[in-house]
Design a protein around this motif. Structure first.
Motif, PDB file in Angstrom:
ATOM      1  N   SER A 213       3.994-115.776  28.991  1.00 16.02           N
ATOM      2  CA  SER A 213       3.971-115.505  30.426  1.00 16.02           C
ATOM      3  C   SER A 213       3.144-114.260  30.712  1.00 16.02           C
ATOM      4  O   SER A 213       3.118-113.325  29.906  1.00 16.02           O
ATOM      5  N   PRO A 214       2.454-114.228  31.850  1.00 17.08           N
ATOM      6  CA  PRO A 214       1.674-113.032  32.213  1.00 17.08           C
ATOM      7  C   PRO A 214       2.597-111.907  32.674  1.00 17.08           C
ATOM      8  O   PRO A 214       3.622-112.144  33.306  1.00 17.08           O
ATOM      9  N   LEU A 215       2.213-110.689  32.326  1.00 15.99           N
ATOM     10  CA  LEU A 215       2.964-109.516  32.769  1.00 15.99           C
ATOM     11  C   LEU A 215       2.599-109.207  34.218  1.00 15.99           C
ATOM     12  O   LEU A 215       1.426-109.107  34.557  1.00 15.99           O
ATOM     13  N   SER A 216       3.608-109.052  35.056  1.00 22.58           N
ATOM     14  CA  SER A 216       3.392-108.644  36.444  1.00 22.58           C
ATOM     15  C   SER A 216       3.975-107.251  36.620  1.00 22.58           C
ATOM     16  O   SER A 216       5.185-107.075  36.695  1.00 22.58           O
ATOM     17  N   MET A 217       3.085-106.261  36.660  1.00 19.02           N
ATOM     18  CA  MET A 217       3.541-104.872  36.746  1.00 19.02           C
ATOM     19  C   MET A 217       2.493-104.071  37.506  1.00 19.02           C
ATOM     20  O   MET A 217       1.378-103.860  37.013  1.00 19.02           O
ATOM     21  N   SER A 218       2.832-103.623  38.672  1.00 16.97           N
ATOM     22  CA  SER A 218       1.871-102.925  39.520  1.00 16.97           C
ATOM     23  C   SER A 218       1.491-101.575  38.926  1.00 16.97           C
ATOM     24  O   SER A 218       2.170-101.053  38.041  1.00 16.97           O
ATOM     25  N   LYS A 219       0.405-101.013  39.446  1.00 18.17           N
ATOM     26  CA  LYS A 219      -0.031 -99.686  39.000  1.00 18.17           C
ATOM     27  C   LYS A 219       1.054 -98.650  39.236  1.00 18.17           C
ATOM     28  O   LYS A 219       1.274 -97.760  38.399  1.00 18.17           O
TER      29      LYS A 219
END
Length: 515
Positions: A213-219
């Protein structure tokens, strides 16, 4: 009664045999994994590289440290006391040093014994401090790992500096195994007891591996995570990051940018001069290079699995930067050799000078074997290796991801080498490399865009000349200035962040030096 017991045993023989079989197999499995010599897989008669390996699909799984992550990948820090206070190593009681005699670890054990009472034998005074240096007392008086500077590897790139980079990739997993085994021995010695290697398993399955799964983590979330973990020891930061995040998709999502942020914001630090005695700065430079070995070994192994992905490209940029910094660390090494010769008897009794003396002795033969006798030798060898790394990046990055930065950095290495060697052919090659950038795909960030545009304007005013011999000395100086100051803004932000989070109560602002 005896007949009744015998009859019961006879009637229950199947269940008894089944019970014994199950218990025996469970015991054997636990014993096998608990006595594995490899951090990667179970081995029977030797390290994993003596066995042929079948192609296998890896099924990723993660271990979580501290509090659990949210769905965005952010995590709360469980709290860390920081980098610790100054202390001494254990005396090795209960450590079986005899089993390492005649092995590749014999010298390591000798170094561990030789540093076990280092702080008792030598003074850790602070003298010749420049009161107007602008460097915080919290930095000046920080803990420095003198023992690790001696027994670990502050120059991990020297051994393979003459090898092609593809060899480094091919041997990355074996090098990581050796690195972890060395760290295990160091830990055993300092605890004064034997320890068992942890149970680790490589899980494989038939057919296609399950998609990651892709990592979803904002700056913003990444920044909060990095701020909270900044004070942790660098090894701990890296181990935690790998266990939590490296199982995500290396092409999609935010993993690639997170790898970049981890290195440049947390693991790459600034070193500050605060004394007329150069030994302080040399020690700090080696201190900050200590954990570059850990990053190099772990991320090279990760690269061998992720080459040709966005994350692999970001790893290559960090590896190239490590080689650049290691070249500067060798400059410090050669300088230390010179002022060690001039050291006074009082200076020779300090921890700083004794540590530098032992580092100089440790690498003397290896540097001779690699024919690295002067800064000129270092520049030529390390520039060649950095070009090799960047050419690997250029050829492997997917869909042109950050390809413009790859060409810009290759041109920078060529230009700076041309300046140092007074070789206009290298500078001409740099210009030709930069001239390819406009035709490249725009995929991913172009971090050097402003610097490139300024150089492009200078060359355009000259009629897009490609022969460096036709460029005036003034224009060359302007290009050098652009390259030298291209990171000034980001380095100032980096300094302000480290001053705030690591070294509070700074007396006044002063430009730091990247290491």
């Amino acid at each position: 009664m005896l007949k009744g017991i015998l009859k019961f045993l006879f009637d229950s023989r199947f269940y008894i045999a089944l019970y014994i079989s199950v218990v025996s197999h469970i015991t054997l499995i636990i014993y096998s994994f608990n006595h594995s010599d490899s951090p990667y897989q179970k081995t029977l008669c030797g390290p994993p590289w003596i066995y042929e390996r079948e192609e296998e699909k890896e099924l990723s799984f993660q271990m979580s440290f501290g509090n659990s992550m949210s769905e965005t990948g952010s995590a709360e820090n469980s709290g860390d006391p920081g980098e610790g206070e100054e202390g001494e190593e254990g005396d090795g009681n209960g450590f079986s040093k005899g089993k390492y005699k005649g092995s590749q670890w014999e010298e390591l054990v000798k170094d561990l014994e030789g540093t076990s009472s280092l702080r008792k034998q030598f003074k850790n005074d602070y003298d010749q401090i420049n009161e107007n240096s602008g460097v915080a007392d919290s930095y000046i008086k920080r803990n420095r790992d003198y023992e690790d500077i001696i027994v670990k590897d502050v120059l991990p790139t020297v051994k393979g500096i003459r090898d092609p980079f593809k060899v480094d990739i091919e041997t990355a997993e074996d090098n990581l195994f050796v690195h972890k085994e060395r760290n295990r021995i160091i830990e055993e010695f300092r605890k004064g007891e034997e320890s068992s290697p942890p149970i680790t398993m490589r899980v494989s399955k038939e057919g296609e591996a399950e998609p990651k799964s892709p990592l979803s983590m904002s700056k913003e979330d990444r920044t909060r995570y990095l701020d909270k973990t900044l004070k942790q020891k660098k090894e701990k930061q890296l181990d935690e990051f790998i266990s939590r995040y490296m199982g995500y998709d290396p092409d999609k999502g935010d993993l690639s940018q997170f790898v970049r942020d981890l290195y440049y914001e947390n693991l790459q630090r600034l070193a500050y001069p605060f004394s007329g005695d150069p030994s302080y700065f040399a020690i700090d430079y080696f201190q900050e290079n200590l954990n570059k070995e850990d990053f190099l070994r772990q991320m090279m192994a990760a690269l061998s699995q992720n080459l040709g992905t966005n994350t692999g490209t970001e790893i290559l940029f960090t590896i190239e930067n490590i080689y650049e910094i290691q070249g500067r660390a060798l400059e410090q090494y050669f300088q230390a050799k010179e002022y060690l010769k001039l050291a006074t008897p009082e200076q020779k009794q300090t921890l700083r000078y004794e540590t530098l003396r032992r580092v100089e002795t440790k690498y003397k033969t290896l540097l001779q074997d690699k024919k690295l006798f002067t800064n000129k030798d270092v520049e030529e060898a390390y520039s060649k290796k950095r070009i090799d790394i960047l050419e690997t990046l250029i050829s492997k990055t997917p869909k042109g991801y950050r390809l413009k930065d790859g060409y810009f950095e290759k041109g920078r290495v060529l230009w700076e080498s041309g300046v140092l060697r007074k070789d206009s052919k290298l500078q001409s090659e740099a210009i030709k490399t930069w001239n390819r950038i406009p035709g490249l795909p725009s995929n991913g960030d172009f971090l050097n865009e402003r610097a490139y545009e300024n150089i492009e304007l200078l060359l355009r005013d000259l009629g897009n000349v490609t022969d460096a011999d036709r460029i005036s000395a003034h224009t060359k100086d302007q290009i050098e200035y652009i390259l030298r100051t291209r990171l000034s803004e980001s380095m100032m932000k980096k300094k302000e962040r480290e001053d705030k989070l690591l070294w509070p109560k700074l007396k006044k602002q002063q430009e730091g030096f990247r290491n």
